[in-house]
Design a protein around this motif. Structure first.
Motif, short mmCIF file in Angstrom:
data_model
loop_
_atom_site.label_atom_id
_atom_site.label_comp_id
_atom_site.label_asym_id
_atom_site.label_seq_id
_atom_site.Cartn_x
_atom_site.Cartn_y
_atom_site.Cartn_z
N ARG A 246 39.06 16.57 46.64
CA ARG A 246 39.35 15.21 46.48
C ARG A 246 39.10 14.59 45.18
NH1 ARG A 246 44.89 14.13 50.66
NH2 ARG A 246 45.19 12.96 48.67
N CYS A 247 40.19 13.86 44.68
CA CYS A 247 39.66 12.83 43.52
C CYS A 247 40.16 11.66 43.82
CB CYS A 247 38.38 12.66 42.62
SG CYS A 247 37.04 14.34 42.88
N ASP A 248 40.96 10.83 44.45
CA ASP A 248 41.85 9.49 44.87
C ASP A 248 40.98 8.79 44.38
OD1 ASP A 248 43.61 11.61 45.45
OD2 ASP A 248 43.20 11.07 47.30
N ALA A 249 41.43 8.10 43.04
CA ALA A 249 40.57 6.89 42.92
C ALA A 249 41.00 5.55 43.40
CB ALA A 249 40.89 6.66 40.99
N PRO A 250 40.27 4.35 43.77
CA PRO A 250 39.64 3.75 43.32
C PRO A 250 37.84 4.37 43.70
CG PRO A 250 40.28 1.73 44.06
CD PRO A 250 41.26 2.56 44.18
N ALA A 251 38.38 4.42 45.00
CA ALA A 251 36.77 4.63 45.52
C ALA A 251 36.49 6.54 45.93
CB ALA A 251 37.25 4.24 46.78
N PHE A 252 37.38 7.30 45.68
CA PHE A 252 36.82 8.16 45.99
C PHE A 252 36.88 9.35 47.55
CE2 PHE A 252 35.79 7.36 41.91
CZ PHE A 252 37.40 7.86 40.97
N THR A 253 36.74 8.23 48.10
CA THR A 253 36.31 8.71 49.28
C THR A 253 37.10 9.69 50.23
OG1 THR A 253 38.66 7.18 49.99
CG2 THR A 253 36.29 5.98 50.58
N THR A 254 38.49 10.51 49.38
CA THR A 254 39.22 11.71 50.21
C THR A 254 37.77 12.99 50.00
OG1 THR A 254 40.23 11.47 47.82
CG2 THR A 254 41.39 10.64 49.12
N ALA A 255 36.78 12.81 48.81
CA ALA A 255 36.00 13.93 48.45
C ALA A 255 35.52 13.93 49.73
CB ALA A 255 35.03 13.55 47.41
N GLY A 256 35.38 13.14 51.07
CA GLY A 256 34.70 13.26 52.19
C GLY A 256 32.99 12.93 51.92
N GLY A 257 32.26 13.53 52.93
CA GLY A 257 30.71 13.38 52.94
C GLY A 257 30.46 14.46 52.01
N HIS A 258 28.55 14.75 51.53
CA HIS A 258 28.29 15.32 51.26
C HIS A 258 28.51 16.74 51.24
CE1 HIS A 258 25.56 12.63 49.15
NE2 HIS A 258 26.33 12.08 49.03
N TRP A 259 28.68 18.41 50.39
CA TRP A 259 28.26 19.47 50.64
C TRP A 259 27.43 19.36 51.80
CZ3 TRP A 259 26.14 24.40 48.09
CH2 TRP A 259 27.14 25.20 48.97
N ASN A 260 27.53 19.60 53.15
CA ASN A 260 26.74 19.92 54.41
C ASN A 260 26.21 20.52 54.71
OD1 ASN A 260 23.41 19.37 55.24
ND2 ASN A 260 25.15 17.20 56.57
N PRO A 261 26.84 22.05 54.49
CA PRO A 261 26.93 23.49 56.03
C PRO A 261 25.82 23.56 56.65
CG PRO A 261 26.72 23.66 53.54
CD PRO A 261 27.42 23.20 53.58
N ALA A 262 24.69 23.07 56.98
CA ALA A 262 23.96 23.72 57.49
C ALA A 262 23.71 22.37 58.18
CB ALA A 262 22.39 24.05 56.84
N MET A 263 24.15 21.40 58.39
CA MET A 263 24.62 19.99 58.96
C MET A 263 23.08 18.68 58.62
SD MET A 263 27.32 20.00 59.59
CE MET A 263 26.93 18.08 60.52
N ARG A 264 21.93 19.23 58.12
CA ARG A 264 21.44 18.47 57.83
C ARG A 264 20.97 17.19 57.41
NH1 ARG A 264 16.46 22.44 56.01
NH2 ARG A 264 15.24 20.91 56.28
N LYS A 265 19.45 16.23 56.77
CA LYS A 265 19.57 15.02 56.63
C LYS A 265 19.72 15.12 55.11
CE LYS A 265 19.62 13.16 60.56
NZ LYS A 265 20.65 12.15 61.20
N HIS A 266 19.81 14.06 54.43
CA HIS A 266 20.69 13.69 52.95
C HIS A 266 19.02 13.06 52.35
CE1 HIS A 266 21.28 12.33 48.79
NE2 HIS A 266 20.24 11.38 48.94
N GLY A 267 18.33 14.18 50.81
CA GLY A 267 17.75 14.29 50.51
C GLY A 267 16.40 14.98 50.04
#
Length: 173
Positions: free
Chosen positions: A77-98
């Motif tokens: 989902r890409c609801d403007a203006p903030a695009f928060t509907t896209a949720g968090g990063h795709w992270n099926p392994a539940m790792r940290k960012h970066g």
């Protein structure tokens, strides 16, 4: 024109090296609009699958100059203006960012992309260890461009700032 590759997991490097990555999207690539914060199209994202990876060809206009964080987010989902509907990063392994985080990366972490002085973005990036079927699951996913550069370390989004553009990777139909 550059191709940036992100290797996830590291063992996929040999697989990726074994196959050529085209600079331009193949004719059968799926194209979706890239939407800006105003809700208007600012470009196109083409995606296609190669063995062990999904490639994205991003072409955008009217963007702010500099390097921008780029991530696959978990919801289509890409609801403007903030695009928060896209949720968090795709992270099926539940790792940290970066990619530089010892407890990371998220599966959806991608390299920063450069926007030229004229406001154009023309970049191909490769997400290894993913398939279109995974990204286009029941709720889809989204490719999101952030306002600033990703530091590749800080959880949850690399201090990359607001979400400024978004493309829906729709569920398979």
């Amino acid at each position: 024109m550059t191709i940036r590759q992100f290797v996830f997991p590291a063992a996929a490097a040999s697989l990726l090296a074994a196959c050529a990555t085209p600079m331009d999207a193949p004719s059968n690539a799926m194209a979706v609009p890239l939407i800006g914060a105003s809700g208007q199209s600012v470009g196109t994202v083409r995606m296609w699958e190669t063995p062990g990876a999904v490639s994205f060809r991003i072409e955008g206009n009217g963007m702010s100059v500099g390097r921008h964080g780029l991530h696959v987010h978990a919801v289509g989902r890409c609801d403007a203006p903030a695009f928060t509907t896209a949720g968090g990063h795709w992270n099926p392994a539940m790792r940290k960012h970066g990619t530089m985080n010892p407890a990371g990366p998220h599966a959806g972490d991608l390299p920063n992309v450069p926007v030229a002085a004229n406001g154009t973005l023309r970049e191909t990036v490769v997400l290894t260890g993913a398939t279109l079927a995974q990204l286009r699951d029941a709720d889809g996913s989204a490719l999101v461009i952030h306002a600033g550069e990703d530091d590749n370390m800080t959880d949850p989004s690399g201090n990359s700032g607001d979400r400024v553009a978004c493309a829906v990777l729709s569920p398979a139909g």
